[in-house]
Write an enzyme that holds these catalytic residues in place. Structure first.
Site, PDB file in Angstrom:
ATOM      1  N   LYS A  67       0.825  -1.210   0.000  1.00 12.20           N
ATOM      2  CA  LYS A  67       0.000   0.000   0.000  1.00 12.20           C
ATOM      3  C   LYS A  67       0.861   1.264   0.000  1.00 12.20           C
ATOM      4  CE  LYS A  67      -2.343  -1.406   3.661  1.00 12.20           C
ATOM      5  NZ  LYS A  67      -1.881  -2.820   3.754  1.00 12.20           N
ATOM      6  N   THR A  68       1.872   1.285   0.844  1.00 12.01           N
ATOM      7  CA  THR A  68       2.770   2.440   0.885  1.00 12.01           C
ATOM      8  C   THR A  68       3.522   2.591  -0.423  1.00 12.01           C
ATOM      9  OG1 THR A  68       3.048   2.225   3.284  1.00 12.01           O
ATOM     10  CG2 THR A  68       4.712   3.499   2.107  1.00 12.01           C
ATOM     11  N   ASP A 112      -1.237   6.664   6.322  1.00  7.68           N
ATOM     12  CA  ASP A 112      -1.253   5.252   6.683  1.00  7.68           C
ATOM     13  C   ASP A 112      -2.093   5.072   7.943  1.00  7.68           C
ATOM     14  OD1 ASP A 112      -0.669   2.593   6.458  1.00  7.68           O
ATOM     15  OD2 ASP A 112       1.384   2.747   7.214  1.00  7.68           O
ATOM     16  N   THR A 161      -5.435  -1.422   7.289  1.00  5.11           N
ATOM     17  CA  THR A 161      -5.477  -2.875   7.425  1.00  5.11           C
ATOM     18  C   THR A 161      -6.816  -3.324   7.976  1.00  5.11           C
ATOM     19  OG1 THR A 161      -4.500  -2.696   9.642  1.00  5.11           O
ATOM     20  CG2 THR A 161      -2.989  -3.041   7.796  1.00  5.11           C
TER      21      THR A 161
END
Length: 336
Positions: A67-68, A112, A161
């Protein structure tokens, strides 16, 4: 839990991780998530043709799936700056407002763990994401009242998440939603071969596939394991990582052929032997494993669920048939 297991098999980024040089530097180098990438290319190309910022984008999925990295590549492909932070780091509304005011036109703001934003900070985002504005309240002087501030067009990329923990008002303001999935063995083997090349270690097809099968469908773990296998190969004098070399190294690390480590196997053994196949609550199972419930739920459970080792029922977690087979037991799990 042994320290080396925590380091090697955790899908979270760890303080001693040094895999930045292994990350893809462009979308062309990004392996896996083919459908997501294909759609993302269309959305980025359309935004560039209209000379607009890419629509706000939410990336959901277990840790370690990229994702990052995707957020970084989006900024690079769009030719804009990336500003990165996390939900817990934005403690006050003023922290978010300062960050928003620092953005240049079309920049990417990456948050995040966006599910961990406080409610008051989250509410600041609503008008910003919709109207590129926020109201600042002045309580003194002749100018007392609400003063509207405009900010430059930007793209918010949120990563989580826990997709279910995102509030409905926040989720509804994202125009693009992607759910990242665990990687296939073939994609992971390709990632391992690429990383081995960057690490100047030779690896054959069977060796890369052996590592791929044991890294829990997660690129971050694959990159961590290739380094540990490299260590064993170097010390043992093996010039090429073969299936035999990879198997030996991973067996030494207590990572079995399904990618399960000691805590994974302990979870299954508890569900099968101590609790006799009955459903078990998360807090009870966590206490038996001497592990934090959140860590159990976020780190270990997604893979065990995805691979069919456990099931979730209204009454708790339960060992599935594959768990009995993996532990070489002939008992059939009880139905919930």
């Amino acid at each position: 839990m042994p320290e080396h297991i925590q380091r090697d098999m955790s899908p979270h980024s760890l303080p001693d991780d040094t895999d930045c040089g292994l990350r893809p530097q462009s979308l062309d180098e990004y392996i896996g998530q083919k459908e997501t990438l294909a759609n993302l290319r269309v959305f980025m190309a359309a935004a560039q043709q209209r000379h607009e910022a890419l629509d706000h984008l939410l990336l959901s999925g277990p840790p370690g799936l990229g994702k990052t990295t995707l957020a970084q590549l989006i900024a690079a492909e769009m030719g804009v700056n990336l500003r990165a932070t996390s939900g817990p780091a934005i403690e006050r509304p003023i922290d978010l407002l300062i960050l928003l005011n620092s953005l240049q036109p079309y920049d990417v703001l990456f948050i995040d763990e966006i599910h961990r934003l406080s409610r008051v900070v989250e509410e600041i985002l609503y008008p910003v994401m919709e109207d590129l504005s926020f109201d600042r309240i002045l309580s003194k002087g002749a100018a007392a009242g609400a003063v509207r501030h405009k900010i430059a067009p930007f793209t918010l990329v949120g990563a989580t998440t826990k997709g279910g923990a995102i509030s409905s008002p926040l989720r509804s303001r994202f125009g693009i939603l992607f759910q990242l999935e665990f990687y296939t063995h073939d994609d992971l083997a390709a990632i391992v071969r690429r990383s081995a090349k960057l690490l100047n270690i030779e690896i054959d097809a069977e060796g890369s596939l052996e590592i791929a099968k044991r890294c829990r469908g997660t690129p971050r773990i694959a990159n961590r394991l290739i380094k540990r296998v490299r260590d064993f190969a170097q010390v043992n004098g093996d010039s090429v990582i073969t299936k035999t070399v990879a198997s030996y190294a991973l067996d030494r690390l207590s990572i079995d052929e399904c990618g399960l480590d000691r805590l994974d196997r302990l979870i299954l053994e508890l569900l099968v032997n101590r609790y006799k196949g009955e459903p078990v609550g998360l807090s009870t199972l966590a206490a038996a494993c001497q592990e934090e419930p959140e860590n159990l739920e976020e780190v270990y459970e997604p893979y065990l669920l995805a691979e069919g080792f456990i099931t979730k029922t209204p009454r708790g977690r339960q060992a599935a048939q594959r768990a009995y087979e993996h532990l070489k037991l002939t008992i059939t799990p009880r139905s919930s």
